[in-house]
Design a protein around this motif. Sequence first.
Motif, mmCIF file in Angstrom:
data_model
loop_
_atom_site.group_PDB
_atom_site.id
_atom_site.type_symbol
_atom_site.label_atom_id
_atom_site.label_comp_id
_atom_site.label_asym_id
_atom_site.label_seq_id
_atom_site.Cartn_x
_atom_site.Cartn_y
_atom_site.Cartn_z
ATOM 1 N N ALA A 1 19.165 30.479 61.015
ATOM 2 C CA ALA A 1 19.552 31.822 61.469
ATOM 3 C C ALA A 1 19.799 32.731 60.270
ATOM 4 O O ALA A 1 19.402 33.909 60.272
ATOM 5 C CB ALA A 1 20.805 31.743 62.340
ATOM 6 N N PHE A 2 20.419 32.173 59.218
ATOM 7 C CA PHE A 2 20.699 32.967 58.018
ATOM 8 C C PHE A 2 19.410 33.406 57.324
ATOM 9 O O PHE A 2 19.271 34.559 56.917
ATOM 10 C CB PHE A 2 21.571 32.157 57.049
ATOM 11 C CG PHE A 2 21.783 32.835 55.728
ATOM 12 C CD1 PHE A 2 22.655 33.911 55.618
ATOM 13 C CD2 PHE A 2 21.106 32.409 54.603
ATOM 14 C CE1 PHE A 2 22.854 34.546 54.399
ATOM 15 C CE2 PHE A 2 21.293 33.036 53.390
ATOM 16 C CZ PHE A 2 22.169 34.101 53.276
ATOM 17 N N VAL A 3 18.456 32.474 57.202
ATOM 18 C CA VAL A 3 17.180 32.809 56.556
ATOM 19 C C VAL A 3 16.457 33.889 57.352
ATOM 20 O O VAL A 3 15.921 34.854 56.791
ATOM 21 C CB VAL A 3 16.309 31.548 56.398
ATOM 22 C CG1 VAL A 3 14.892 31.910 55.956
ATOM 23 C CG2 VAL A 3 16.931 30.592 55.397
ATOM 24 N N GLY A 4 16.412 33.733 58.680
ATOM 25 C CA GLY A 4 15.782 34.743 59.521
ATOM 26 C C GLY A 4 16.447 36.101 59.380
ATOM 27 O O GLY A 4 15.779 37.139 59.296
ATOM 28 N N THR A 5 17.784 36.111 59.337
ATOM 29 C CA THR A 5 18.523 37.365 59.177
ATOM 30 C C THR A 5 18.238 37.995 57.826
ATOM 31 O O THR A 5 17.990 39.206 57.725
ATOM 32 C CB THR A 5 20.038 37.114 59.318
ATOM 33 O OG1 THR A 5 20.304 36.527 60.591
ATOM 34 C CG2 THR A 5 20.821 38.408 59.191
ATOM 35 N N LEU A 6 18.250 37.174 56.770
ATOM 36 C CA LEU A 6 18.062 37.689 55.412
ATOM 37 C C LEU A 6 16.685 38.312 55.226
ATOM 38 O O LEU A 6 16.554 39.436 54.724
ATOM 39 C CB LEU A 6 18.272 36.563 54.401
ATOM 40 C CG LEU A 6 18.286 36.962 52.930
ATOM 41 C CD1 LEU A 6 19.426 37.929 52.653
ATOM 42 C CD2 LEU A 6 18.389 35.730 52.043
ATOM 43 N N VAL A 7 15.637 37.599 55.672
ATOM 44 C CA VAL A 7 14.275 38.122 55.514
ATOM 45 C C VAL A 7 14.089 39.384 56.354
ATOM 46 O O VAL A 7 13.518 40.377 55.890
ATOM 47 C CB VAL A 7 13.230 37.051 55.888
ATOM 48 C CG1 VAL A 7 11.823 37.630 55.848
ATOM 49 C CG2 VAL A 7 13.336 35.858 54.949
ATOM 50 N N SER A 8 14.595 39.364 57.570
ATOM 51 C CA SER A 8 14.478 40.543 58.444
ATOM 52 C C SER A 8 15.264 41.721 57.891
ATOM 53 O O SER A 8 14.841 42.872 58.018
ATOM 54 C CB SER A 8 14.985 40.204 59.846
ATOM 55 O OG SER A 8 14.283 39.106 60.376
ATOM 56 N N LEU A 9 16.398 41.447 57.269
ATOM 57 C CA LEU A 9 17.206 42.506 56.675
ATOM 58 C C LEU A 9 16.485 43.148 55.490
ATOM 59 O O LEU A 9 16.540 44.369 55.317
ATOM 60 C CB LEU A 9 18.549 41.943 56.229
ATOM 61 C CG LEU A 9 19.629 42.953 55.859
ATOM 62 C CD1 LEU A 9 19.946 43.864 57.040
ATOM 63 C CD2 LEU A 9 20.881 42.233 55.397
ATOM 64 N N VAL A 10 15.780 42.334 54.709
ATOM 65 C CA VAL A 10 14.994 42.878 53.592
ATOM 66 C C VAL A 10 13.897 43.796 54.126
ATOM 67 O O VAL A 10 13.657 44.893 53.591
ATOM 68 C CB VAL A 10 14.399 41.731 52.748
ATOM 69 C CG1 VAL A 10 13.369 42.262 51.755
ATOM 70 C CG2 VAL A 10 15.495 40.981 52.012
ATOM 71 N N VAL B 1 12.358 37.773 65.276
ATOM 72 C CA VAL B 1 12.157 36.729 66.280
ATOM 73 C C VAL B 1 11.158 35.668 65.810
ATOM 74 O O VAL B 1 11.495 34.482 65.759
ATOM 75 C CB VAL B 1 11.762 37.329 67.643
ATOM 76 C CG1 VAL B 1 11.336 36.246 68.617
ATOM 77 C CG2 VAL B 1 12.920 38.114 68.217
ATOM 78 N N PRO B 2 9.914 36.041 65.432
ATOM 79 C CA PRO B 2 9.005 34.990 64.968
ATOM 80 C C PRO B 2 9.467 34.331 63.668
ATOM 81 O O PRO B 2 9.273 33.123 63.486
ATOM 82 C CB PRO B 2 7.671 35.716 64.777
ATOM 83 C CG PRO B 2 7.996 37.152 64.712
ATOM 84 C CD PRO B 2 9.242 37.343 65.500
ATOM 85 N N LEU B 3 10.101 35.094 62.774
ATOM 86 C CA LEU B 3 10.572 34.511 61.513
ATOM 87 C C LEU B 3 11.629 33.443 61.764
ATOM 88 O O LEU B 3 11.520 32.309 61.268
ATOM 89 C CB LEU B 3 11.150 35.610 60.617
ATOM 90 C CG LEU B 3 10.160 36.553 59.945
ATOM 91 C CD1 LEU B 3 10.896 37.716 59.288
ATOM 92 C CD2 LEU B 3 9.329 35.812 58.917
ATOM 93 N N THR B 4 12.640 33.776 62.536
ATOM 94 C CA THR B 4 13.721 32.827 62.806
ATOM 95 C C THR B 4 13.234 31.658 63.644
ATOM 96 O O THR B 4 13.616 30.506 63.402
ATOM 97 C CB THR B 4 14.890 33.531 63.519
ATOM 98 O OG1 THR B 4 15.260 34.685 62.774
ATOM 99 C CG2 THR B 4 16.078 32.613 63.665
#
Length: 196
Positions: free
Chosen positions: A6-15, A160-163
Motif C-alpha cells: 500500500a505504501f509503494v502504491g501511495t508513494l508512486v501515485s503521489l509522485v 489502482v493498477p500500481l497498488t
Amino acid sequence: MRTTSAFVGTLVSLVVTAGLGALGVWLARLSGLTTEENLGLASVAEGLNFSQLLTASLIIAGLGVLNDTTITQASAIWELRAVGPHLSRWELFGSGMRIGRDHIASTIYTIVFAYAGAALSTLVLLSFFSQPLNLLLSTEPFAEEIVRTLGSGIGLVLSVPLTTAVAALTVGGADPHGHEAWPQEQRTSVPRRAAG
C-alpha cells in the motif's frame, strides 16, 4: 508486506500526482492568489511562491483519498488470496482490478462533489454573469479547480493498477492443491484452510 505494498502504491501515485499538479499549474500559469487568505499571506510573506504553495495544496488534498484507495486495494488482494489460495498472481490482479474499478468510480464522484462544494460560492457568483463557457473556464478560480481535479483524479486512477500489481506480486504464490501459499510472516495471522 500488505502495508508495504500500500505504501509503494501511495508513494508512486503521489509522485505522479505531484508531477501532474506542477505541470498543470505551470501550463495554466496559475498564480495561486485567488483567495483572500492568500492575498493576506502575500502581504506578510513576500518571498513565498504561491504557485508552489498551490501545487503543495493539490498534493495534500489528494493524499487522503489516495491513501484510502491504496490501502483498500492492498487489503483486497490479501483477502482474495485468503479465500482463493489456488489463484495465480494474474488472477489475483484481475479480481483486484475489478474491485478497484468500482472503488475508483465512487471515489472520483466524491472528489468532484467535494471540490464543487468547496467552490460553490464561486459557481453561484459566476452563474449570474452571462459569459461563454470557455471564458469562465479560463478564469483562475475555475482553472485551479480543473487542475486540482485532473491531477488528483489521474493520480488516483493510476494508484489502482500500481497498488494491485505490487500487492499481487508480494502476497505469495498460488498453491495448485488449494493449500495456502503465504509468505512465512503471514502464516501466523491467517487460519490455514483444511485440505480439500
